[in-house]
Design a protein around this motif. Structure first.
Motif, PDB file in Angstrom:
ATOM      1  N   ARG A 231     -12.134  -5.848   1.445  1.00  0.00           N
ATOM      2  CA  ARG A 231     -12.530  -5.862   2.672  1.00  0.00           C
ATOM      3  C   ARG A 231     -12.802  -4.732   3.549  1.00  0.00           C
ATOM      4  NH1 ARG A 231      -9.719 -10.066   1.297  1.00  0.00           N
ATOM      5  NH2 ARG A 231     -10.475 -12.001   1.772  1.00  0.00           N
ATOM      6  N   THR A 232     -12.254  -3.369   3.053  1.00  0.00           N
ATOM      7  CA  THR A 232     -12.685  -2.298   3.422  1.00  0.00           C
ATOM      8  C   THR A 232     -12.410  -1.249   2.406  1.00  0.00           C
ATOM      9  OG1 THR A 232     -11.916  -0.615   5.183  1.00  0.00           O
ATOM     10  CG2 THR A 232     -10.081  -1.822   3.932  1.00  0.00           C
ATOM     11  N   SER A 233     -12.794  -0.135   2.805  1.00  0.00           N
ATOM     12  CA  SER A 233     -13.042   1.021   1.705  1.00  0.00           C
ATOM     13  C   SER A 233     -11.669   1.760   1.300  1.00  0.00           C
ATOM     14  CB  SER A 233     -13.900   1.924   2.186  1.00  0.00           C
ATOM     15  OG  SER A 233     -13.146   2.789   3.189  1.00  0.00           O
ATOM     16  N   ALA A 234     -11.917   2.074  -0.022  1.00  0.00           N
ATOM     17  CA  ALA A 234     -10.525   2.534  -0.357  1.00  0.00           C
ATOM     18  C   ALA A 234     -10.159   3.966   0.128  1.00  0.00           C
ATOM     19  CB  ALA A 234     -10.763   3.033  -2.085  1.00  0.00           C
ATOM     20  N   THR A 235     -11.032   4.568   0.741  1.00  0.00           N
ATOM     21  CA  THR A 235     -10.822   5.780   1.775  1.00  0.00           C
ATOM     22  C   THR A 235      -9.915   5.439   2.919  1.00  0.00           C
ATOM     23  OG1 THR A 235     -12.664   6.833   0.740  1.00  0.00           O
ATOM     24  CG2 THR A 235     -11.747   7.706   2.791  1.00  0.00           C
ATOM     25  N   THR A 236     -10.255   4.301   3.397  1.00  0.00           N
ATOM     26  CA  THR A 236      -9.618   3.811   4.552  1.00  0.00           C
ATOM     27  C   THR A 236      -8.195   3.433   4.224  1.00  0.00           C
ATOM     28  OG1 THR A 236     -11.672   3.068   5.660  1.00  0.00           O
ATOM     29  CG2 THR A 236      -9.697   2.187   6.700  1.00  0.00           C
ATOM     30  N   VAL A 237      -8.109   2.782   3.257  1.00  0.00           N
ATOM     31  CA  VAL A 237      -6.781   2.514   2.740  1.00  0.00           C
ATOM     32  C   VAL A 237      -6.074   3.533   2.779  1.00  0.00           C
ATOM     33  CG1 VAL A 237      -5.491   1.079   1.177  1.00  0.00           C
ATOM     34  CG2 VAL A 237      -7.485   0.072   2.257  1.00  0.00           C
ATOM     35  N   SER A 238      -6.607   4.581   1.593  1.00  0.00           N
ATOM     36  CA  SER A 238      -5.545   5.772   1.433  1.00  0.00           C
ATOM     37  C   SER A 238      -5.139   6.562   2.584  1.00  0.00           C
ATOM     38  CB  SER A 238      -6.467   6.592   0.431  1.00  0.00           C
ATOM     39  OG  SER A 238      -6.914   6.008  -0.921  1.00  0.00           O
ATOM     40  N   VAL A 239      -6.109   6.551   3.605  1.00  0.00           N
ATOM     41  CA  VAL A 239      -5.701   7.441   4.415  1.00  0.00           C
ATOM     42  C   VAL A 239      -4.892   6.717   5.536  1.00  0.00           C
ATOM     43  CG1 VAL A 239      -6.534   8.474   6.889  1.00  0.00           C
ATOM     44  CG2 VAL A 239      -7.993   8.691   4.685  1.00  0.00           C
ATOM     45  N   LEU A 240      -4.870   5.301   5.735  1.00  0.00           N
ATOM     46  CA  LEU A 240      -3.776   4.671   6.406  1.00  0.00           C
ATOM     47  C   LEU A 240      -2.597   4.524   5.749  1.00  0.00           C
ATOM     48  CD1 LEU A 240      -6.011   1.574   7.798  1.00  0.00           C
ATOM     49  CD2 LEU A 240      -5.227   3.712   9.069  1.00  0.00           C
ATOM     50  N   ALA A 241      -2.643   4.646   4.292  1.00  0.00           N
ATOM     51  CA  ALA A 241      -1.289   4.559   3.787  1.00  0.00           C
ATOM     52  C   ALA A 241      -0.475   5.867   4.064  1.00  0.00           C
ATOM     53  CB  ALA A 241      -1.540   4.484   2.160  1.00  0.00           C
ATOM     54  N   LEU A 242      -1.179   6.961   4.250  1.00  0.00           N
ATOM     55  CA  LEU A 242      -0.341   8.360   4.881  1.00  0.00           C
ATOM     56  C   LEU A 242       0.360   7.913   6.054  1.00  0.00           C
ATOM     57  CD1 LEU A 242      -3.106  10.963   4.588  1.00  0.00           C
ATOM     58  CD2 LEU A 242      -1.592  10.204   2.797  1.00  0.00           C
ATOM     59  N   LEU A 243       0.103   6.839   6.806  1.00  0.00           N
ATOM     60  CA  LEU A 243       1.040   6.370   7.973  1.00  0.00           C
ATOM     61  C   LEU A 243       2.516   6.214   7.343  1.00  0.00           C
ATOM     62  CD1 LEU A 243      -1.396   4.277  10.047  1.00  0.00           C
ATOM     63  CD2 LEU A 243      -0.583   6.753  10.618  1.00  0.00           C
ATOM     64  N   GLU A 244       2.662   6.075   6.405  1.00  0.00           N
ATOM     65  CA  GLU A 244       3.870   5.666   5.735  1.00  0.00           C
ATOM     66  C   GLU A 244       4.877   6.756   6.029  1.00  0.00           C
ATOM     67  OE1 GLU A 244       6.384   5.333   1.457  1.00  0.00           O
ATOM     68  OE2 GLU A 244       4.081   5.537   1.402  1.00  0.00           O
ATOM     69  N   VAL A 245       4.414   8.065   5.801  1.00  0.00           N
ATOM     70  CA  VAL A 245       5.209   9.249   6.231  1.00  0.00           C
ATOM     71  C   VAL A 245       5.921   9.407   7.373  1.00  0.00           C
ATOM     72  CG1 VAL A 245       5.231  11.889   5.877  1.00  0.00           C
ATOM     73  CG2 VAL A 245       3.765  10.482   4.370  1.00  0.00           C
ATOM     74  N   PRO A 246       5.111   9.336   8.633  1.00  0.00           N
ATOM     75  CA  PRO A 246       5.821   9.417   9.957  1.00  0.00           C
ATOM     76  C   PRO A 246       6.510   7.984  10.100  1.00  0.00           C
ATOM     77  CG  PRO A 246       3.520   9.028  10.015  1.00  0.00           C
ATOM     78  CD  PRO A 246       3.358   9.424   8.652  1.00  0.00           C
ATOM     79  N   GLY A 247       6.040   6.813   9.539  1.00  0.00           N
ATOM     80  CA  GLY A 247       6.730   5.574   9.550  1.00  0.00           C
ATOM     81  C   GLY A 247       7.995   5.561   9.034  1.00  0.00           C
ATOM     82  N   ALA A 248       7.980   6.300   7.743  1.00  0.00           N
ATOM     83  CA  ALA A 248       9.394   6.365   7.072  1.00  0.00           C
ATOM     84  C   ALA A 248      10.197   7.279   7.826  1.00  0.00           C
ATOM     85  CB  ALA A 248       8.989   6.875   5.761  1.00  0.00           C
ATOM     86  N   ALA A 249       9.689   8.174   8.526  1.00  0.00           N
ATOM     87  CA  ALA A 249      10.606   9.372   9.166  1.00  0.00           C
ATOM     88  C   ALA A 249      11.047   8.736  10.437  1.00  0.00           C
ATOM     89  CB  ALA A 249       9.749  10.647   9.427  1.00  0.00           C
ATOM     90  N   LEU A 250      10.192   8.231  11.235  1.00  0.00           N
ATOM     91  CA  LEU A 250      10.825   7.607  12.433  1.00  0.00           C
ATOM     92  C   LEU A 250      11.833   6.342  11.951  1.00  0.00           C
ATOM     93  CD1 LEU A 250       7.551   7.057  14.400  1.00  0.00           C
ATOM     94  CD2 LEU A 250       9.334   8.697  14.884  1.00  0.00           C
ATOM     95  N   LEU A 251      11.744   5.638  11.041  1.00  0.00           N
ATOM     96  CA  LEU A 251      12.831   4.523  10.620  1.00  0.00           C
ATOM     97  C   LEU A 251      13.901   5.229  10.209  1.00  0.00           C
ATOM     98  CD1 LEU A 251      13.059   1.559  10.502  1.00  0.00           C
ATOM     99  CD2 LEU A 251      12.279   1.543   8.225  1.00  0.00           C
ATOM    100  N   ALA A 252      14.014   6.193   9.686  1.00  0.00           N
ATOM    101  CA  ALA A 252      15.088   6.807   9.024  1.00  0.00           C
ATOM    102  C   ALA A 252      15.806   7.482  10.211  1.00  0.00           C
ATOM    103  CB  ALA A 252      14.886   7.965   7.890  1.00  0.00           C
ATOM    104  N   TRP A 253      15.255   8.052  11.308  1.00  0.00           N
ATOM    105  CA  TRP A 253      15.627   8.696  12.236  1.00  0.00           C
ATOM    106  C   TRP A 253      16.398   7.639  13.301  1.00  0.00           C
ATOM    107  CZ3 TRP A 253      12.416  12.067  16.171  1.00  0.00           C
ATOM    108  CH2 TRP A 253      13.332  12.768  17.211  1.00  0.00           C
TER     109      TRP A 253
END
Length: 296
Positions: A231-253
Motif C-alpha cells: 500500500r506504500t512505496s518501498a522507499t517509505t518503508v525503508s526510511v521508516l525502518a530506520l526508526l528502529e535505531v532510535p527506538g532500539a536505543a531508547l528501549l535499551a536506555w
C-alpha cells in the motif's frame, strides 16, 4: 490508517529485538536458532497446506537460491546478535542498518551502479560508521569487535536480500521465508552443537524473551512491513525502518539502563543520514519517466 498502524507496529516490534537479545540469558547463537526454528514451525502448516504446490512446482534453481539465502541469514544472525550482547544496542542497531548501502554496492558489482546521490549516501554512511566505531576504540576491544560484527551483520543481511530477490520470482513470501528460516535454523543448530552451546535449560525469563522475539521481530515486524509494501512505496518503508535505531536505543536506555555513548552519537546520526540519502537517491534513479501528456 491501517497502513500507518501496521508500520507503527512493525517499527516497535523490530525495535524490541536488540533489548530482548540482551535480556535473554542465553548464547546469542542459541537465541538465533530458536527464533528461526520456532518461526519455521509456525509457518509449516501453511507451507505444507495451501502452499505445498509452490515447493513441488518451483525450479531447482529457485530452491537453491532460497537455501543460500537461508545460509546468508544464518551468518547475519551469527554476527549481529553477538554484536548486540557484546556492545551497545544503539551502535549495533545503527551499524546493521547499513544494509541498504551494502545492497547498493552488491548492485554496483552486478553492473547496476548507484546514482550520484547514492554514492554520496554511501560516503556519508561509511564516514558515520567509521566515526561510531572510532568512538568505541577508547571504550574496549570488545566494543570494537561488536561494531565489526554489526557491520558484517548488515553486509550479510544485504546478501540474504539479494539472494532472496532471485528466489522470490517463483515463491510466495510464506514459502520463501519458511525455506529460509528452516535452513537458517539447521545451520545455526550445527554451529551451536559443534561449539558446545546449550540449546535448552534456560530459565522462564529467557524462554519468554525468545518467544517475544519470534512473535515480534521475526513474524509480526517483518509481516507488517510486507503488508505495508502493498500500500506504500518501498522507499517509505525503508526510511521508516530506520526508526528502529532510535527506538532500539531508547528501549535499551529505559529497560536495560544502556545510556548511549555521547561520542558515538554524531557518527550514528551521520550514518543514518547517509542511509536515508542513499535510499532516496536510489529510488529517484529507478523511478520511470512519466510522459507529460499522461500527467493529470
Amino acid at each position: 490508517m491501517p497502513t500507518a498502524l501496521a508500520l507503527a507496529v512493525a517499527v516497535v516490534a523490530v525495535s524490541s529485538s536488540a533489548s530482548l537479545i540482551v535480556f535473554a540469558a542465553a548464547p546469542a547463537l542459541a537465541i538465533a536458532f530458536w527464533r528461526n526454528a520456532l518461526a519455521a514451525v509456525v509457518l509449516t502448516p501453511i507451507t505444507y497446506g495451501p502452499r505445498r504446490s509452490e515447493i513441488v512446482g518451483s525450479s531447482r534453481r529457485t530452491k537453491v537460491f532460497a537455501v543460500l539465502a537461508g545460509l546468508a541469514l544464518a551468518v547475519h544472525f551469527a554476527t549481529w546478535m553477538p554484536a548486540v550482547q557484546l556492545g551497545s544496542v544503539a551502535t549495533a542497531a545503527a551499524l546493521v542498518a547499513t544494509q541498504p548501502v551494502w545492497q547498493g554496492l552488491i548492485a554496483a558489482a552486478q553492473g547496476r551502479r548507484p546514482s550520484l546521490s547514492g554514492w554520496i549516501g554511501i560516503g556519508l554512511a561509511v564516514a558515520g560508521a567509521a566515526w561510531a566505531t572510532g568512538a568505541d576504540i577508547g571504550v574496549s576491544r570488545q566494543a570494537v569487535l561488536a561494531d565489526v560484527l554489526a557491520l558484517l551483520g548488515g553486509l550479510f543481511a544485504a546478501v540474504y536480500t539479494a539472494l532472496g530477490e532471485r528466489a522470490r520470482t517463483e515463491l510466495s513470501t510464506t514459502t520463501y521465508t519458511w525455506i529460509c528460516y528452516s535452513t537458517c535454523a539447521f545451520a545455526l543448530a550445527g554451529v551451536c552443537l559443534a561449539a558446545g552451546l546449550p540449546l535448552t535449560g534456560y530459565d522462564h525469563r529467557t524462554w519468554l524473551a525468545i518467544l517475544a522475539l519470534v512473535a515480534g521481530a521475526q513474524l509480526l515486524g517483518h509481516s507488517m512491513f510486507s503488508y505495508a509494501l502493498q500500500r506504500t512505496s518501498a522507499t517509505t518503508v525503508s526510511v521508516l525502518a530506520l526508526l528502529e535505531v532510535p527506538g532500539a536505543a531508547l528501549l535499551a536506555w529505559a529497560w536495560l539502563g544502556q545510556e548511549p555513548r555521547p561520542a558515538a552519537l554524531p557518527g550514528v546520526a551521520l550514518l543514518l543520514a547517509g542511509v536515508a540519502v542513499f535510499i532516496l537517491g536510489a529510488t529517484r534513479a529507478t523511478r520511470p519517466a512519466v510522459d507529460p501528456s499522461l500527467a493529470d
